[in-house]
Write a protein that holds these residues in place. Structure first.
Motif, PDB file in Angstrom:
ATOM      1  N   ARG A 256       4.874   4.059  -2.510  1.00 52.72           N
ATOM      2  CA  ARG A 256       3.850   3.836  -3.382  1.00 52.72           C
ATOM      3  C   ARG A 256       2.975   2.879  -2.708  1.00 52.72           C
ATOM      4  O   ARG A 256       1.744   2.807  -2.472  1.00 52.72           O
ATOM      5  CB  ARG A 256       4.073   3.263  -4.531  1.00 52.72           C
ATOM      6  CG  ARG A 256       3.255   2.823  -5.583  1.00 52.72           C
ATOM      7  CD  ARG A 256       2.229   3.762  -6.200  1.00 52.72           C
ATOM      8  NE  ARG A 256       1.242   3.128  -6.997  1.00 52.72           N
ATOM      9  CZ  ARG A 256       0.155   2.865  -6.068  1.00 52.72           C
ATOM     10  NH1 ARG A 256      -0.245   2.658  -4.832  1.00 52.72           N
ATOM     11  NH2 ARG A 256      -1.057   2.333  -7.055  1.00 52.72           N
ATOM     12  N   PHE A 257       3.683   1.590  -1.929  1.00 55.78           N
ATOM     13  CA  PHE A 257       3.023   0.825  -1.031  1.00 55.78           C
ATOM     14  C   PHE A 257       3.723   0.490   0.346  1.00 55.78           C
ATOM     15  O   PHE A 257       4.859   0.663   0.154  1.00 55.78           O
ATOM     16  CB  PHE A 257       2.873  -0.656  -2.026  1.00 55.78           C
ATOM     17  CG  PHE A 257       1.921  -0.634  -3.017  1.00 55.78           C
ATOM     18  CD1 PHE A 257       0.572  -0.441  -2.744  1.00 55.78           C
ATOM     19  CD2 PHE A 257       2.318  -0.706  -4.192  1.00 55.78           C
ATOM     20  CE1 PHE A 257      -0.310  -0.507  -3.887  1.00 55.78           C
ATOM     21  CE2 PHE A 257       1.376  -0.839  -5.433  1.00 55.78           C
ATOM     22  CZ  PHE A 257      -0.015  -0.853  -5.056  1.00 55.78           C
ATOM     23  N   ARG A 258       2.832   0.524   1.203  1.00 60.24           N
ATOM     24  CA  ARG A 258       3.627  -0.095   2.434  1.00 60.24           C
ATOM     25  C   ARG A 258       2.450  -1.253   2.944  1.00 60.24           C
ATOM     26  O   ARG A 258       1.297  -0.882   3.358  1.00 60.24           O
ATOM     27  CB  ARG A 258       3.891   0.983   3.506  1.00 60.24           C
ATOM     28  CG  ARG A 258       4.538   0.140   4.790  1.00 60.24           C
ATOM     29  CD  ARG A 258       4.957   1.337   5.772  1.00 60.24           C
ATOM     30  NE  ARG A 258       4.187   1.828   6.528  1.00 60.24           N
ATOM     31  CZ  ARG A 258       3.965   1.949   7.996  1.00 60.24           C
ATOM     32  NH1 ARG A 258       5.311   1.609   8.557  1.00 60.24           N
ATOM     33  NH2 ARG A 258       3.053   2.501   8.488  1.00 60.24           N
ATOM     34  N   VAL A 259       2.858  -2.453   2.948  1.00 62.46           N
ATOM     35  CA  VAL A 259       1.614  -3.326   3.299  1.00 62.46           C
ATOM     36  C   VAL A 259       2.269  -3.855   4.484  1.00 62.46           C
ATOM     37  O   VAL A 259       3.468  -4.629   4.725  1.00 62.46           O
ATOM     38  CB  VAL A 259       1.563  -4.508   2.185  1.00 62.46           C
ATOM     39  CG1 VAL A 259       0.527  -5.343   2.532  1.00 62.46           C
ATOM     40  CG2 VAL A 259       1.428  -3.794   0.889  1.00 62.46           C
ATOM     41  N   LEU A 260       1.540  -4.228   5.667  1.00 60.98           N
ATOM     42  CA  LEU A 260       1.970  -4.951   6.699  1.00 60.98           C
ATOM     43  C   LEU A 260       1.254  -5.770   7.189  1.00 60.98           C
ATOM     44  O   LEU A 260      -0.231  -5.904   7.302  1.00 60.98           O
ATOM     45  CB  LEU A 260       1.783  -3.665   7.861  1.00 60.98           C
ATOM     46  CG  LEU A 260       2.613  -2.264   7.874  1.00 60.98           C
ATOM     47  CD1 LEU A 260       2.095  -1.305   8.793  1.00 60.98           C
ATOM     48  CD2 LEU A 260       4.017  -2.688   7.477  1.00 60.98           C
ATOM     49  N   GLY A 261       1.815  -7.240   7.369  1.00 67.04           N
ATOM     50  CA  GLY A 261       1.156  -8.311   7.724  1.00 67.04           C
ATOM     51  C   GLY A 261       1.769  -8.909   9.202  1.00 67.04           C
ATOM     52  O   GLY A 261       2.736  -8.383   9.876  1.00 67.04           O
ATOM     53  N   SER A 262       1.270 -10.087   9.623  1.00 66.67           N
ATOM     54  CA  SER A 262       1.441 -10.732  10.947  1.00 66.67           C
ATOM     55  C   SER A 262       2.879 -11.290  10.835  1.00 66.67           C
ATOM     56  O   SER A 262       3.406 -11.657  11.898  1.00 66.67           O
ATOM     57  CB  SER A 262       0.283 -11.712  11.102  1.00 66.67           C
ATOM     58  OG  SER A 262       0.250 -12.726  10.097  1.00 66.67           O
TER      59      SER A 262
END
Length: 373
Positions: A256-262
């Motif tokens: 449903r979500f894949r959120v990629l951050g630093s």
């Protein structure tokens, strides 16, 4: 706002705000009516549907409600009402919202508010002119997974967000028909404007204005008339890139979500449980029901450098879903003033993205969205 009346017609200024609901299909019967009925300070007073079976259903599910067979019959009771809710087909949203505002009533409209941003802005201007509330039912801002993603971003758990992936995928290889799948542009059907309205609204809520849109849109199922498999790539003014999928033809569902951050990433599978609960007849506030709560096994995972499919990352408790918060905020805005939980201006911004996506898919190019003052 009109003076509030009780069922006998005696004025009751401190009584519940009386709501007229136009439409008792999926949106009206599963979402709006139950949530209105569960909200302190609101009373579902009158329901409009031309279908006798749905009229009977509405009276069975809400014994105090009056039923009528046309939207005009609801508007004829404007003096006895304090809010109109439109859960009618998309093509009726603009004319019915206009009529309700001109009758002096605040309005909640199911998404999408209109077919174009220009129409949405015209409605917003009319509401402002009349000093009336106009809000759009973007209930998925209160999904459990979206609330959790928002919290993680605001807390800085992911660092600077670089890419946001969001999917609303289904496996429905056979079209159901009806106006939602109609190819007639007047019906405003297809998944781009249906599920895409939710995903674009969520992206704008998290990351602000979009400056460019690329989209691919297909009609894949035999006999289908409207888009049933669409991808959007958005670039936000702050540099975040969003990849959004809406599909009825996905044989294997993605996260449903894949959120990629630093600093870290977050992956979440599955859907918020509230729609399924409402379809099953459960209601917020019911004794013994933990509303919007999902099993621990459904938790998303937060981590860096490994895959959640092989146990990487740490499970993150999912915040409860909270659809009731929308109508609680509507009641509060009507009583106390202030902005509604979702504004028509926000809906217009989402529609500009959807219009750009439609143009991009048709012409096979990236479409720029000019910054607005």
């Amino acid at each position: 706002m009109s003076e509030i009346s009780d069922p006998t017609g005696t004025a009751a200024p401190d009584g519940p705000l009386r709501v007229g609901l136009i439409g008792y299909g999926l949106a009206g019967s599963v979402f709006h009516a139950p949530l209105i009925a569960a909200t302190d300070g609101l009373r579902l007073d009158i329901v409009s549907t031309s279908d006798p079976e749905r009229q009977a259903q509405a009276r069975a599910e809400h014994p105090q409600v009056r039923t009528v067979d046309s939207p005009q019959a609801v508007l004829d009771h404007a003096a006895d009402l304090d809010l109109i809710v439109l859960a009618s087909p998309n093509k009726t949203h603009v004319p019915l919202a206009t009529a309700a505002l001109e009758a002096g009533l605040p309005v909640v409209v199911d998404k999408p508010l209109a077919a174009t941003a220009a129409e949405a802005e015209k409605l917003a201007a009319l509401a402002d002119d009349r000093g009336l509330l106009l809000s759009v039912f973007q209930n998925r801002r209160w999904d459990n997974d979206f609330r959790t993603v928002r919290k993680l971003i605001e807390e800085g758990a992911l660092g600077d967000i670089q890419r946001f992936e969001s999917r609303f995928e289904r496996w429905r290889p056979q079209p159901k028909g009806g106006w939602r799948e109609s190819g007639d542009p007047a019906e405003i059907g297809g998944l781009l404007y249906d599920l895409g309205s939710h995903l674009v609204d969520q992206a704008l809520t998290l990351f602000g204005p979009v400056v460019s849109v690329y989209a691919e849109s297909d009609i894949r199922r035999p006999g289908a008339e409207a888009d049933d498999d669409t991808f959007l790539a958005l670039t936000h003014a702050n540099g975040v890139r969003c990849h959004l999928w809406v599909s009825a033809t996905t044989a294997m569902l993605g996260p449903r979500f894949r959120v990629l951050g630093s600093r870290a990433g977050y992956v979440k599978h599955g859907l918020d449980p509230q729609e399924a609960a409402l379809r099953e007849g459960l209601r917020p506030g019911t004794e013994g029901v933990e509303w919007g709560v999902e099993p621990e096994s459904c938790r998303g995972r937060l981590g860096a450098g490994s895959s959640p499919q092989t146990g990487g990352g740490e499970p993150v408790p999912t915040l409860p879903g909270d659809y009731p918060a929308y109508y609680a905020a509507i009641a509060r805005a009507l009583r106390e003033g202030g902005r509604p939980p979702v504004t028509a201006t926000e809906a217009a911004a989402a529609l500009r993205v959807l219009e750009a996506a439609k143009l991009s898919a048709a012409e096979g190019r990236t479409v720029r969205i000019e910054a607005r003052a």
